[in-house]
Design a protein around this motif. Structure first.
Motif, PDB file in Angstrom:
ATOM      1  N   SER A 110      -0.151   2.439   7.239  1.00 45.05           N
ATOM      2  CA  SER A 110       0.914   2.460   6.230  1.00 45.05           C
ATOM      3  C   SER A 110       1.485   3.861   6.061  1.00 45.05           C
ATOM      4  CB  SER A 110       0.384   1.937   4.892  1.00 45.05           C
ATOM      5  OG  SER A 110      -0.595   2.802   4.349  1.00 45.05           O
ATOM      6  N   ARG A 111       0.639   4.866   6.101  1.00 47.35           N
ATOM      7  CA  ARG A 111       1.118   6.248   5.948  1.00 47.35           C
ATOM      8  C   ARG A 111       1.880   6.709   7.184  1.00 47.35           C
ATOM      9  NH1 ARG A 111      -4.242   8.732   2.822  1.00 47.35           N
ATOM     10  NH2 ARG A 111      -3.573   8.081   0.720  1.00 47.35           N
ATOM     11  N   LYS A 112       1.421   6.310   8.353  1.00 45.64           N
ATOM     12  CA  LYS A 112       2.138   6.678   9.579  1.00 45.64           C
ATOM     13  C   LYS A 112       3.472   5.950   9.653  1.00 45.64           C
ATOM     14  CE  LYS A 112       0.711   8.969  12.441  1.00 45.64           C
ATOM     15  NZ  LYS A 112       0.857  10.407  12.810  1.00 45.64           N
ATOM     16  N   ALA A 113       3.527   4.709   9.193  1.00 45.04           N
ATOM     17  CA  ALA A 113       4.776   3.944   9.206  1.00 45.04           C
ATOM     18  C   ALA A 113       5.802   4.562   8.258  1.00 45.04           C
ATOM     19  CB  ALA A 113       4.509   2.494   8.822  1.00 45.04           C
ATOM     20  N   THR A 114       5.336   5.211   7.209  1.00 43.91           N
ATOM     21  CA  THR A 114       6.249   5.910   6.299  1.00 43.91           C
ATOM     22  C   THR A 114       6.928   7.076   7.003  1.00 43.91           C
ATOM     23  OG1 THR A 114       4.871   5.316   4.393  1.00 43.91           O
ATOM     24  CG2 THR A 114       6.408   7.136   4.101  1.00 43.91           C
ATOM     25  N   ALA A 115       6.199   7.729   7.899  1.00 44.79           N
ATOM     26  CA  ALA A 115       6.736   8.912   8.576  1.00 44.79           C
ATOM     27  C   ALA A 115       7.499   8.577   9.849  1.00 44.79           C
ATOM     28  CB  ALA A 115       5.584   9.872   8.907  1.00 44.79           C
ATOM     29  N   ILE A 116       7.167   7.440  10.498  1.00 46.30           N
ATOM     30  CA  ILE A 116       7.775   7.100  11.787  1.00 46.30           C
ATOM     31  C   ILE A 116       8.474   5.744  11.677  1.00 46.30           C
ATOM     32  CG2 ILE A 116       7.337   6.672  14.233  1.00 46.30           C
ATOM     33  CD1 ILE A 116       5.041   8.579  14.108  1.00 46.30           C
ATOM     34  N   PRO A 117       9.796   5.717  11.627  1.00 43.20           N
ATOM     35  CA  PRO A 117      10.546   4.459  11.470  1.00 43.20           C
ATOM     36  C   PRO A 117      10.281   3.447  12.579  1.00 43.20           C
ATOM     37  CG  PRO A 117      11.957   6.363  11.048  1.00 43.20           C
ATOM     38  CD  PRO A 117      10.677   6.894  11.603  1.00 43.20           C
ATOM     39  N   LYS A 167       0.893   6.494  -6.866  1.00 41.93           N
ATOM     40  CA  LYS A 167      -0.496   6.793  -7.221  1.00 41.93           C
ATOM     41  C   LYS A 167      -1.038   5.803  -8.267  1.00 41.93           C
ATOM     42  CE  LYS A 167      -0.072  10.284  -4.521  1.00 41.93           C
ATOM     43  NZ  LYS A 167      -0.542  10.158  -3.126  1.00 41.93           N
ATOM     44  N   LEU A 168      -0.733   4.540  -8.064  1.00 41.82           N
ATOM     45  CA  LEU A 168      -1.164   3.507  -8.998  1.00 41.82           C
ATOM     46  C   LEU A 168      -2.680   3.419  -9.084  1.00 41.82           C
ATOM     47  CD1 LEU A 168      -0.596   1.068 -10.831  1.00 41.82           C
ATOM     48  CD2 LEU A 168      -0.437  -0.346  -8.762  1.00 41.82           C
ATOM     49  N   PHE A 169      -3.371   3.740  -7.982  1.00 43.07           N
ATOM     50  CA  PHE A 169      -4.831   3.611  -7.960  1.00 43.07           C
ATOM     51  C   PHE A 169      -5.493   4.491  -9.021  1.00 43.07           C
ATOM     52  CE2 PHE A 169      -3.382   6.540  -4.662  1.00 43.07           C
ATOM     53  CZ  PHE A 169      -4.070   7.708  -4.970  1.00 43.07           C
ATOM     54  N   ARG A 170      -4.843   5.614  -9.372  1.00 38.55           N
ATOM     55  CA  ARG A 170      -5.424   6.501 -10.389  1.00 38.55           C
ATOM     56  C   ARG A 170      -5.427   5.843 -11.767  1.00 38.55           C
ATOM     57  NH1 ARG A 170      -2.434  12.192  -8.632  1.00 38.55           N
ATOM     58  NH2 ARG A 170      -3.551  12.482  -6.651  1.00 38.55           N
ATOM     59  N   LYS A 171      -4.429   5.020 -12.023  1.00 39.13           N
ATOM     60  CA  LYS A 171      -4.368   4.309 -13.303  1.00 39.13           C
ATOM     61  C   LYS A 171      -5.548   3.361 -13.471  1.00 39.13           C
ATOM     62  CE  LYS A 171      -0.187   5.840 -14.473  1.00 39.13           C
ATOM     63  NZ  LYS A 171       0.111   6.605 -15.706  1.00 39.13           N
ATOM     64  N   LEU A 172      -6.129   2.929 -12.347  1.00 35.47           N
ATOM     65  CA  LEU A 172      -7.240   1.977 -12.379  1.00 35.47           C
ATOM     66  C   LEU A 172      -8.591   2.662 -12.203  1.00 35.47           C
ATOM     67  CD1 LEU A 172      -5.522  -0.764 -10.210  1.00 35.47           C
ATOM     68  CD2 LEU A 172      -5.895  -0.826 -12.674  1.00 35.47           C
ATOM     69  N   LEU A 195       0.835  -1.209   0.000  1.00 35.00           N
ATOM     70  CA  LEU A 195       0.000   0.000   0.000  1.00 35.00           C
ATOM     71  C   LEU A 195       0.867   1.255   0.000  1.00 35.00           C
ATOM     72  CD1 LEU A 195      -2.937  -0.910   2.422  1.00 35.00           C
ATOM     73  CD2 LEU A 195      -3.018  -0.662  -0.064  1.00 35.00           C
ATOM     74  N   GLN A 196       2.001   1.210   0.700  1.00 35.98           N
ATOM     75  CA  GLN A 196       2.925   2.342   0.681  1.00 35.98           C
ATOM     76  C   GLN A 196       3.429   2.605  -0.728  1.00 35.98           C
ATOM     77  OE1 GLN A 196       5.775   0.991   3.615  1.00 35.98           O
ATOM     78  NE2 GLN A 196       4.930   2.313   5.203  1.00 35.98           N
ATOM     79  N   LYS A 197       3.781   1.543  -1.449  1.00 34.36           N
ATOM     80  CA  LYS A 197       4.288   1.692  -2.817  1.00 34.36           C
ATOM     81  C   LYS A 197       3.193   2.196  -3.751  1.00 34.36           C
ATOM     82  CE  LYS A 197       7.740  -1.995  -2.302  1.00 34.36           C
ATOM     83  NZ  LYS A 197       8.161  -3.347  -2.757  1.00 34.36           N
ATOM     84  N   ILE A 198       1.991   1.628  -3.625  1.00 35.47           N
ATOM     85  CA  ILE A 198       0.872   2.058  -4.474  1.00 35.47           C
ATOM     86  C   ILE A 198       0.526   3.513  -4.202  1.00 35.47           C
ATOM     87  CG2 ILE A 198      -1.605   1.732  -4.866  1.00 35.47           C
ATOM     88  CD1 ILE A 198      -1.133  -1.269  -4.447  1.00 35.47           C
ATOM     89  N   ASP A 199       0.569   3.911  -2.926  1.00 39.29           N
ATOM     90  CA  ASP A 199       0.280   5.291  -2.558  1.00 39.29           C
ATOM     91  C   ASP A 199       1.347   6.243  -3.099  1.00 39.29           C
ATOM     92  OD1 ASP A 199      -1.176   7.313  -1.394  1.00 39.29           O
ATOM     93  OD2 ASP A 199      -0.302   7.053   0.592  1.00 39.29           O
ATOM     94  N   ARG A 200       2.598   5.791  -3.070  1.00 39.53           N
ATOM     95  CA  ARG A 200       3.695   6.655  -3.502  1.00 39.53           C
ATOM     96  C   ARG A 200       3.638   6.947  -5.001  1.00 39.53           C
ATOM     97  NH1 ARG A 200       7.372   3.890  -1.497  1.00 39.53           N
ATOM     98  NH2 ARG A 200       8.114   2.728  -3.316  1.00 39.53           N
ATOM     99  N   ALA A 253     -10.359   7.176  -7.347  1.00 39.75           N
ATOM    100  CA  ALA A 253     -10.038   8.557  -6.986  1.00 39.75           C
ATOM    101  C   ALA A 253      -9.104   8.645  -5.788  1.00 39.75           C
ATOM    102  CB  ALA A 253     -11.331   9.330  -6.691  1.00 39.75           C
ATOM    103  N   SER A 254      -9.012   7.581  -5.013  1.00 39.70           N
ATOM    104  CA  SER A 254      -8.184   7.610  -3.810  1.00 39.70           C
ATOM    105  C   SER A 254      -7.683   6.201  -3.504  1.00 39.70           C
ATOM    106  CB  SER A 254      -8.977   8.144  -2.617  1.00 39.70           C
ATOM    107  OG  SER A 254     -10.037   7.256  -2.292  1.00 39.70           O
ATOM    108  N   LEU A 255      -6.690   6.143  -2.619  1.00 41.11           N
ATOM    109  CA  LEU A 255      -6.186   4.846  -2.178  1.00 41.11           C
ATOM    110  C   LEU A 255      -7.262   4.083  -1.421  1.00 41.11           C
ATOM    111  CD1 LEU A 255      -3.747   2.948  -1.950  1.00 41.11           C
ATOM    112  CD2 LEU A 255      -3.109   4.137   0.156  1.00 41.11           C
ATOM    113  N   PHE A 256      -8.094   4.794  -0.678  1.00 40.77           N
ATOM    114  CA  PHE A 256      -9.180   4.157   0.071  1.00 40.77           C
ATOM    115  C   PHE A 256     -10.172   3.491  -0.888  1.00 40.77           C
ATOM    116  CE2 PHE A 256     -13.448   4.321   1.947  1.00 40.77           C
ATOM    117  CZ  PHE A 256     -13.231   3.640   3.130  1.00 40.77           C
ATOM    118  N   GLN A 257     -10.559   4.213  -1.942  1.00 39.13           N
ATOM    119  CA  GLN A 257     -11.487   3.636  -2.917  1.00 39.13           C
ATOM    120  C   GLN A 257     -10.880   2.415  -3.591  1.00 39.13           C
ATOM    121  OE1 GLN A 257     -12.573   6.309  -6.083  1.00 39.13           O
ATOM    122  NE2 GLN A 257     -14.189   4.990  -6.847  1.00 39.13           N
ATOM    123  N   TYR A 258      -9.597   2.476  -3.891  1.00 34.58           N
ATOM    124  CA  TYR A 258      -8.900   1.342  -4.498  1.00 34.58           C
ATOM    125  C   TYR A 258      -8.914   0.134  -3.558  1.00 34.58           C
ATOM    126  CZ  TYR A 258      -4.852  -1.551  -5.751  1.00 34.58           C
ATOM    127  OH  TYR A 258      -4.029  -2.599  -6.045  1.00 34.58           O
TER     128      TYR A 258
END
Length: 249
Positions: A73-80, A41-46, A34-39, A49-54
């Protein structure tokens, strides 16, 4: 007190342990993907409108599970520290989702350890102690065939904006709308202007209308039969005049 297990019982027990370990590992792998897809923005290709909708429409996750995975997943990106705890299977996504609202680089180690060693109820109490506003979790509960009960906190400024919008809607209608009707109108207007799907549909309809021979002929006939309007003397208000009138009213 444990009792000796038969060979079959011990095998079943070990299999259950393995499944649980695999489940925690899969949770971390889902967080990673999900972190990679969010980074990127793969969900837009499909068409999402958002990662949540995907996550809901394409991955088949329930809304609550999708929200938990995305927030973690988003919080884990910011906090190691959270990333490491998930990777080492020290904390589940379910528990991690309960602390993300108050998790920071300063309290990460302490709060993750607390979540790891305490029940979900105790974790909720700790989150409420650190941030009373976070004690009320956002919920969406169906209460009818076409009705959903929403529970969320908003700032006073946001509430005042909603009341102002409700007043503006009331000026256009004979009856005073409730907050739900006002919110629906706001969302319809936002989606009309911002939703790429609706924009695309309007563009397709407009292009189809231009290509329709009957429509083109009808438009030309209407223009040829139209009589020029008699000029009317009119004084246009300046922008300053309009603003003064709006402020006065």
């Amino acid at each position: 007190m444990s009792v000796p297990l038969t060979k079959e019982q011990e095998s079943l027990h070990q299999y259950a342990l393995k499944l649980c370990r695999d489940h925690q590992l899969l949770e971390w792998q889902i967080v990673q993907v999900l972190q990679k897809i969010d980074r990127i923005k793969l969900f837009r290709k499909l068409g999402a409108a958002s990662l949540f909708q995907y996550a809901v429409q394409w991955l088949g996750l329930s809304e609550s599970v999708a929200y938990a995975f995305i927030s973690v997943s988003r919080k884990a990106t910011a906090i190691p520290a959270l990333k490491e705890a998930l990777q080492r299977q020290k904390i589940s996504v379910s528990k991690a989702s309960r602390v993300v609202s108050v998790l920071s680089s300063q309290n990460a180690n302490e709060l993750i350890a607390f979540a790891q060693n305490n029940s979900k109820r105790d974790v909720d109490f700790e989150v409420a102690r650190l941030n009373p506003k976070a004690a009320t979790r956002e919920t969406a509960k169906p209460i009818g065939a076409d009705v959903v009960e929403l529970k969320l906190n908003v700032s006073r400024a946001t509430f005042e904006k909603l009341k102002r919008a409700q007043s503006l809607v009331a000026q256009k209608k004979s009856n005073s709308p409730d907050m739900a009707a006002t919110l629906e109108m706001i969302l319809n207007e936002f989606l009309k202007r911002q939703d790429p799907v609706q924009k695309a549909n309007r563009a397709v309809q407009k292009a189809a209308a231009k290509l329709c021979p009957a429509r083109v002929a009808q438009t030309k006939a209407a223009k040829s039969q139209a009589k020029p309007a008699a000029p009317r003397a009119r004084v246009n208000l300046t922008s300053i005049n309009k603003h003064q009138v709006f402020q006065r009213d």
